[in-house]
Write a protein that holds these residues in place. Structure first.
Motif, mmCIF file in Angstrom:
data_model
loop_
_atom_site.group_PDB
_atom_site.id
_atom_site.type_symbol
_atom_site.label_atom_id
_atom_site.label_comp_id
_atom_site.label_asym_id
_atom_site.label_seq_id
_atom_site.Cartn_x
_atom_site.Cartn_y
_atom_site.Cartn_z
ATOM 1 N N UNK A 296 1.128 -1.186 0.107
ATOM 2 C CA UNK A 296 0.187 0.193 -0.180
ATOM 3 C C UNK A 296 1.100 1.487 0.349
ATOM 4 N N UNK A 297 2.244 1.478 0.762
ATOM 5 C CA UNK A 297 2.527 2.604 1.018
ATOM 6 C C UNK A 297 3.451 2.513 -0.196
ATOM 7 N N UNK A 298 3.933 1.563 -0.536
ATOM 8 C CA UNK A 298 4.514 1.154 -1.795
ATOM 9 C C UNK A 298 4.206 2.505 -3.205
ATOM 10 N N UNK B 174 1.014 4.074 -2.814
ATOM 11 C CA UNK B 174 0.947 5.705 -2.201
ATOM 12 C C UNK B 174 2.083 6.596 -2.174
#
Lengths: 213, 331
Positions: A140-142, A144
């Motif tokens: 997810x953070x990647x 994002x």
């Protein structure tokens, strides 16, 4: 004599031994086929400039793996961090010189590290407090972080940095490439932290079995 | 009654459904053409490839594994099938069979490696993805195929409605394939012994082995199924984009994994529903379509996808923890 060899073998570890054997084998194969170019000064220099970047990213991944997790977002984080450096440099007045320029350069690098630390902290909160699986959280953070970088730049390249920042990637001290020095400056303390401090030992134990900690 | 409500409140599908409804409501107020039949059909066609892959990946996730190589597998299947169609002449049946067979074989390789090497499936399939993609780029030299056989370019579609002003609405190959893939996945998971065994394998591999399931064969079948779906999806995608590009599909992995996981499939295995996966896909599709209709630059699309994934996994994890606190041992 035999005990000393045993101690050395234990210290190096079976995985590292196998990697070393593979390295020797590869060096022999390529040394015999293209050795004149591979091991010439130019070949070694280009490796010394290119590989530390991969090495630093591997160190980052290694810590996550050691704790029993995985971090898919490190490349995206590195990209965003570089963008932060560029943003600070581009925002600073172009005619700065001397101490002012040095301050801007240091500030830019710190801003980059700060942005990366923020992303890492978000990952840590997701994995540590909310118990999201590390693959999912960093996936997810990647997305994002990469999305943020692409959204802000529209995929374009930012170039033209002051000499001080360029030196970090392309300079050399007494003939030793700067990237190699930076890699050593990160790898050695990291090794000490992981093997000689409670934090490091707990991190490794956590990866081995969470309930132990 | 209260228990039933609480169970409903804990279900991933309900939350997804509410979020999607809210998004649709806001979008249809802001952009009246969002709810038009044409936009709906376009949306279904353009997400057919991702959707088919979600239906395949769901089975792998429930079995306790993950496959990252499907986009590379699809690229190879697409390239080989249409190269053969272009140079030797082949019909729908042959192209579909070739692409499906290539996907199936590469999936079997994944399954074989995952079950024999004892390495995490994410690592194995990242490796096979690199190898497959590397070979593809070497062979194709990165060249796209733009000229496809006429019958292929024309596609297959059935007109469902014609407006008073003569505008035709049609259901095409993409929509049929998308719906079919989810129906097959549902039947496979809920109505066959294979499906039950997949849930058991993902829930507790050791227990599944001790009960007497052939875990090795089961893993082979799971990854082969994913490969087959990827091969078939590749044909559908090539027909949609009217070209074959060795580089266009790689990078789609995350959208697909995100949709499956948003739908409640657990990376730990044993958990997942087809309806959840459909809703997860719908959420991403509606959000991306909505952003485009609202005029947000497409450069920002991955950012919002990431944001939705992070918020969703965080809230899912928070709810799982609350459930654990309310009734430890049953979560």
């Amino acid at each position: 004599m035999a005990t000393m060899r045993d101690a050395t073998l234990r210290a190096v570890g079976p995985t590292n031994l196998r990697l070393l054997a593979l390295l020797v084998a590869l060096s022999l194969v390529f040394g015999l086929s293209v050795g004149d170019r591979l091991f010439a000064g130019l070949g070694l220099r280009s490796m010394a400039y290119q590989l530390p970047e991969l090495g630093l990213l591997s160190l980052a991944m290694m810590v996550a793996l050691l704790s029993g997790g995985l971090d898919l977002s490190i490349i995206a984080t590195a990209d965003l961090s570089a963008l932060a450096v560029a943003a600070v440099l581009k925002a600073a007045p172009g005619d700065a010189a001397g101490a002012a320029l040095a301050a801007i350069e240091v500030g830019a690098v710190l801003a980059g590290i700060g942005v990366a630390a923020v992303v890492g902290t978000v990952n840590g909160i997701l994995v540590g407090y909310l118990r999201v699986s590390p693959i999912l959280a960093t996936l997810g953070t990647m997305t994002l972080v990469k999305g943020l970088a692409v959204g802000l730049t529209h995929g374009s390249v930012i170039s033209g940095f002051p000499a001080g920042v360029v030196f970090l990637g392309n300079g050399s001290v007494l003939g030793v490439p700067m990237p190699l020095i930076l890699f050593a400056a990160v790898a050695l303390p990291l090794g000490l932290v992981l093997t000689r401090t409670p934090f490091g030992v707990v991190t490794a134990l956590m990866g081995d079995r969470k309930s132990v900690v | 009654m209260r228990d039933a409500l609480r169970r409903l409140g804990a279900s991933q599908e309900l939350w997804l459904g509410l979020v999607i409804l809210a998004m649709c409501a806001v979008l249809s107020v802001l952009r009246p053409n969002f709810l038009s039949l044409q936009n709906g059909l376009d949306l279904l066609s353009s997400y057919a490839f991702n959707g088919m892959l979600v239906s395949g990946l769901l089975v792998v996730l429930i079995a306790g594994g993950i496959d990252i190589s499907f986009a590379a597998v699809a690229s190879v299947a697409q390239f080989v099938a249409l190269t053969i169609a272009n140079s030797y002449g082949a019909g729908w049946v042959e192209v579909t069979a070739i692409a499906g067979a290539i996907g199936l074989c590469l999936g079997l390789v994944n399954g074989l490696l995952v079950s024999t090497l004892g390495i995490a499936s994410i690592i194995v399939t990242i490796a096979t993805q690199s190898v497959i993609y590397g070979v593809l780029l070497t062979v194709t030299k990165g060249q796209d195929i733009f000229t496809l056989p006429d019958w292929f370019a024309a596609g297959l579609s059935v007109s469902v409605r014609t407006d008073a002003d003569g505008t035709e609405y049609s259901v095409n190959l993409q929509i049929v394939a998308l719906v079919a893939s989810f129906v097959v996945a549902w039947l496979l998971l809920n109505r066959t012994t294979f499906g039950r065994q997949v849930f058991a394998l993902g829930g507790n591999p050791e227990a599944a082995r001790r009960v007497g399931f052939d875990v090795f064969r089961l893993n082979l079948m799971v990854y082969a199924y994913m490969g087959l779906v990827a091969g078939l999806a590749a044909v559908v995608q090539a027909q949609y984009t009217q070209s074959v590009s060795p580089t266009a599909l790689v990078g789609r992995e995350l959208d697909v994994v995100a949709a499956a996981v948003l739908g409640g499939a657990s990376l730990d295995g044993g958990v997942g529903t087809v309806s959840g996966a459909v809703l997860g896909l719908a959420l991403i599709a509606v959000m991306q379509n909505g952003l485009a209709l609202l005029g947000v630059s497409s450069y920002w699309s991955p950012f919002f996808t990431g944001l939705v994934v992070v918020v969703a996994v965080a809230s899912m994890a928070a709810r799982a923890r609350r459930r654990w606190r309310d009734s430890p041992g049953l979560a």
